[in-house]
Scaffold this motif. Structure first.
Motif, PDB file in Angstrom:
ATOM      1  N   HIS A 137       0.835  -1.193   0.000  1.00 24.42           N
ATOM      2  CA  HIS A 137       0.000   0.000   0.000  1.00 24.42           C
ATOM      3  C   HIS A 137       0.873   1.247   0.000  1.00 24.42           C
ATOM      4  O   HIS A 137       1.410   1.628   1.021  1.00 24.42           O
ATOM      5  CB  HIS A 137      -0.933  -0.008   1.208  1.00 24.42           C
ATOM      6  N   GLU A 138       0.976   1.876  -1.157  1.00 22.56           N
ATOM      7  CA  GLU A 138       1.775   3.075  -1.277  1.00 22.56           C
ATOM      8  C   GLU A 138       1.013   4.260  -0.693  1.00 22.56           C
ATOM      9  O   GLU A 138      -0.187   4.402  -0.903  1.00 22.56           O
ATOM     10  CB  GLU A 138       2.099   3.325  -2.751  1.00 22.56           C
ATOM     11  N   VAL A 139       1.715   5.110   0.049  1.00 18.06           N
ATOM     12  CA  VAL A 139       1.097   6.275   0.677  1.00 18.06           C
ATOM     13  C   VAL A 139       1.626   7.540   0.015  1.00 18.06           C
ATOM     14  O   VAL A 139       2.830   7.682  -0.201  1.00 18.06           O
ATOM     15  CB  VAL A 139       1.392   6.309   2.197  1.00 18.06           C
ATOM     16  N   PHE A 140       0.700   8.445  -0.312  1.00 19.44           N
ATOM     17  CA  PHE A 140       1.042   9.730  -0.909  1.00 19.44           C
ATOM     18  C   PHE A 140       0.572  10.838   0.029  1.00 19.44           C
ATOM     19  O   PHE A 140      -0.451  10.702   0.689  1.00 19.44           O
ATOM     20  CB  PHE A 140       0.346   9.898  -2.268  1.00 19.44           C
ATOM     21  N   THR A 141       1.307  11.939   0.061  1.00 22.61           N
ATOM     22  CA  THR A 141       0.924  13.102   0.854  1.00 22.61           C
ATOM     23  C   THR A 141       0.243  14.105  -0.054  1.00 22.61           C
ATOM     24  O   THR A 141       0.764  14.433  -1.129  1.00 22.61           O
ATOM     25  CB  THR A 141       2.155  13.741   1.518  1.00 22.61           C
ATOM     26  N   VAL A 142      -0.918  14.583   0.359  1.00 23.60           N
ATOM     27  CA  VAL A 142      -1.681  15.549  -0.422  1.00 23.60           C
ATOM     28  C   VAL A 142      -0.934  16.883  -0.432  1.00 23.60           C
ATOM     29  O   VAL A 142      -0.545  17.395   0.622  1.00 23.60           O
ATOM     30  CB  VAL A 142      -3.111  15.721   0.148  1.00 23.60           C
ATOM     31  N   THR A 143      -0.738  17.431  -1.635  1.00 21.42           N
ATOM     32  CA  THR A 143      -0.018  18.692  -1.801  1.00 21.42           C
ATOM     33  C   THR A 143      -0.919  19.825  -2.267  1.00 21.42           C
ATOM     34  O   THR A 143      -0.471  20.965  -2.375  1.00 21.42           O
ATOM     35  CB  THR A 143       1.134  18.516  -2.805  1.00 21.42           C
ATOM     36  N   ALA A 144      -2.183  19.517  -2.574  1.00 22.79           N
ATOM     37  CA  ALA A 144      -3.153  20.537  -2.996  1.00 22.79           C
ATOM     38  C   ALA A 144      -4.533  20.112  -2.521  1.00 22.79           C
ATOM     39  O   ALA A 144      -4.906  18.949  -2.649  1.00 22.79           O
ATOM     40  CB  ALA A 144      -3.152  20.690  -4.516  1.00 22.79           C
ATOM     41  N   ASP A 145      -5.296  21.055  -1.964  1.00 23.95           N
ATOM     42  CA  ASP A 145      -6.668  20.752  -1.553  1.00 23.95           C
ATOM     43  C   ASP A 145      -7.467  20.298  -2.769  1.00 23.95           C
ATOM     44  O   ASP A 145      -7.230  20.768  -3.883  1.00 23.95           O
ATOM     45  CB  ASP A 145      -7.348  21.993  -0.970  1.00 23.95           C
ATOM     46  N   GLY A 146      -8.418  19.382  -2.556  1.00 28.19           N
ATOM     47  CA  GLY A 146      -9.237  18.923  -3.665  1.00 28.19           C
ATOM     48  C   GLY A 146     -10.524  18.267  -3.221  1.00 28.19           C
ATOM     49  O   GLY A 146     -10.644  17.788  -2.094  1.00 28.19           O
ATOM     50  N   ASP A 147     -11.493  18.269  -4.129  1.00 28.16           N
ATOM     51  CA  ASP A 147     -12.797  17.637  -3.921  1.00 28.16           C
ATOM     52  C   ASP A 147     -13.125  16.905  -5.207  1.00 28.16           C
ATOM     53  O   ASP A 147     -13.196  17.515  -6.264  1.00 28.16           O
ATOM     54  CB  ASP A 147     -13.851  18.704  -3.618  1.00 28.16           C
ATOM     55  N   VAL A 168      -2.965   4.113  -1.335  1.00 25.14           N
ATOM     56  CA  VAL A 168      -3.539   3.461  -2.512  1.00 25.14           C
ATOM     57  C   VAL A 168      -3.694   1.987  -2.198  1.00 25.14           C
ATOM     58  O   VAL A 168      -2.727   1.285  -1.913  1.00 25.14           O
ATOM     59  CB  VAL A 168      -2.648   3.665  -3.752  1.00 25.14           C
ATOM     60  N   LEU A 169      -4.951   1.521  -2.241  1.00 25.35           N
ATOM     61  CA  LEU A 169      -5.233   0.119  -1.958  1.00 25.35           C
ATOM     62  C   LEU A 169      -5.223  -0.731  -3.217  1.00 25.35           C
ATOM     63  O   LEU A 169      -4.771  -1.868  -3.201  1.00 25.35           O
ATOM     64  CB  LEU A 169      -6.587  -0.004  -1.252  1.00 25.35           C
ATOM     65  N   PRO A 202      -7.706   8.328 -11.469  1.00 20.95           N
ATOM     66  CA  PRO A 202      -6.270   8.584 -11.384  1.00 20.95           C
ATOM     67  C   PRO A 202      -5.947  10.061 -11.632  1.00 20.95           C
ATOM     68  O   PRO A 202      -5.034  10.602 -11.019  1.00 20.95           O
ATOM     69  CB  PRO A 202      -5.674   7.706 -12.482  1.00 20.95           C
ATOM     70  N   ALA A 203      -6.714  10.709 -12.498  1.00 22.14           N
ATOM     71  CA  ALA A 203      -6.474  12.131 -12.790  1.00 22.14           C
ATOM     72  C   ALA A 203      -6.713  12.986 -11.545  1.00 22.14           C
ATOM     73  O   ALA A 203      -5.937  13.901 -11.258  1.00 22.14           O
ATOM     74  CB  ALA A 203      -7.366  12.590 -13.932  1.00 22.14           C
ATOM     75  N   PHE A 204      -7.794  12.704 -10.801  1.00 15.42           N
ATOM     76  CA  PHE A 204      -8.038  13.453  -9.568  1.00 15.42           C
ATOM     77  C   PHE A 204      -6.902  13.228  -8.585  1.00 15.42           C
ATOM     78  O   PHE A 204      -6.374  14.168  -7.999  1.00 15.42           O
ATOM     79  CB  PHE A 204      -9.368  13.075  -8.916  1.00 15.42           C
ATOM     80  N   LEU A 205      -6.520  11.973  -8.410  1.00 14.15           N
ATOM     81  CA  LEU A 205      -5.462  11.653  -7.459  1.00 14.15           C
ATOM     82  C   LEU A 205      -4.167  12.371  -7.842  1.00 14.15           C
ATOM     83  O   LEU A 205      -3.501  12.950  -6.987  1.00 14.15           O
ATOM     84  CB  LEU A 205      -5.268  10.142  -7.399  1.00 14.15           C
ATOM     85  N   ALA A 206      -3.829  12.370  -9.115  1.00 16.20           N
ATOM     86  CA  ALA A 206      -2.619  13.051  -9.583  1.00 16.20           C
ATOM     87  C   ALA A 206      -2.707  14.561  -9.380  1.00 16.20           C
ATOM     88  O   ALA A 206      -1.686  15.220  -9.213  1.00 16.20           O
ATOM     89  CB  ALA A 206      -2.372  12.732 -11.048  1.00 16.20           C
ATOM     90  N   SER A 207      -3.936  15.107  -9.363  1.00 15.49           N
ATOM     91  CA  SER A 207      -4.088  16.556  -9.200  1.00 15.49           C
ATOM     92  C   SER A 207      -3.882  17.015  -7.756  1.00 15.49           C
ATOM     93  O   SER A 207      -3.664  18.200  -7.521  1.00 15.49           O
ATOM     94  CB  SER A 207      -5.461  17.012  -9.706  1.00 15.49           C
ATOM     95  N   VAL A 208      -3.939  16.095  -6.798  1.00 18.29           N
ATOM     96  CA  VAL A 208      -3.797  16.482  -5.392  1.00 18.29           C
ATOM     97  C   VAL A 208      -2.535  15.929  -4.730  1.00 18.29           C
ATOM     98  O   VAL A 208      -2.231  16.283  -3.591  1.00 18.29           O
ATOM     99  CB  VAL A 208      -5.037  16.089  -4.559  1.00 18.29           C
ATOM    100  N   CYS A 209      -1.809  15.053  -5.427  1.00 23.31           N
ATOM    101  CA  CYS A 209      -0.565  14.510  -4.874  1.00 23.31           C
ATOM    102  C   CYS A 209       0.325  14.061  -6.028  1.00 23.31           C
ATOM    103  O   CYS A 209       0.004  14.290  -7.187  1.00 23.31           O
ATOM    104  CB  CYS A 209      -0.848  13.352  -3.912  1.00 23.31           C
ATOM    105  N   PHE A 235       0.797  11.179  -7.300  1.00 25.36           N
ATOM    106  CA  PHE A 235       0.395   9.888  -7.878  1.00 25.36           C
ATOM    107  C   PHE A 235       0.648   9.916  -9.383  1.00 25.36           C
ATOM    108  O   PHE A 235       0.226  10.849 -10.066  1.00 25.36           O
ATOM    109  CB  PHE A 235      -1.089   9.624  -7.610  1.00 25.36           C
ATOM    110  N   PRO A 236       1.315   8.911  -9.921  1.00 30.53           N
ATOM    111  CA  PRO A 236       1.615   8.884 -11.360  1.00 30.53           C
ATOM    112  C   PRO A 236       0.427   8.395 -12.187  1.00 30.53           C
ATOM    113  O   PRO A 236       0.324   7.224 -12.517  1.00 30.53           O
ATOM    114  CB  PRO A 236       2.787   7.912 -11.443  1.00 30.53           C
ATOM    115  N   ALA A 237      -0.493   9.283 -12.546  1.00 29.15           N
ATOM    116  CA  ALA A 237      -1.728   8.904 -13.246  1.00 29.15           C
ATOM    117  C   ALA A 237      -1.472   8.239 -14.584  1.00 29.15           C
ATOM    118  O   ALA A 237      -2.244   7.412 -15.015  1.00 29.15           O
ATOM    119  CB  ALA A 237      -2.613  10.124 -13.446  1.00 29.15           C
TER     120      ALA A 237
END
Length: 94
Positions: free
Chosen positions: A28-38, A53-54, A77-84, A86-88
């Protein structure tokens, strides 16, 4: 709103049963959020949150917000890449 929540819960249970073995055996890879997102589907993250990431199935990613109450979430994946970081573009298709 409860209907949407129930539908999301049912979808999660179906996905969980499909991917349960993979989730248990995947690091389970862990990413730190670098931008607020919804994501528009109930997931709101803030800078500094940790996202685990599960399962990455290409067009969707099953994630857990560390310390969150309503885990897990299915996100693009695009949302995830936009906030950390993550290699979308390198999604692992199952």
């Amino acid at each position: 709103m409860r209907g949407v929540e129930a539908g999301g819960t049912a979808a999660y249970k179906k996905l969980r049963s499909t991917f349960e073995k993979d989730i248990e055996s995947t690091p389970h890879e862990v990413f730190t959020v670098t931008a607020d997102g919804d994501d528009g589907n109930g997931l709101t993250v803030r800078v500094g949150n940790g996202i685990r990431v599960l399962k990455d199935v290409g067009e969707a990613v099953l994630v857990e917000v560390i310390g969150g109450q309503d885990n897990p979430y299915m996100v693009s994946p695009a949302f995830l890449a936009s906030v950390c970081d993550f290699p979308a573009g390198n999604s692992n298709e199952a």
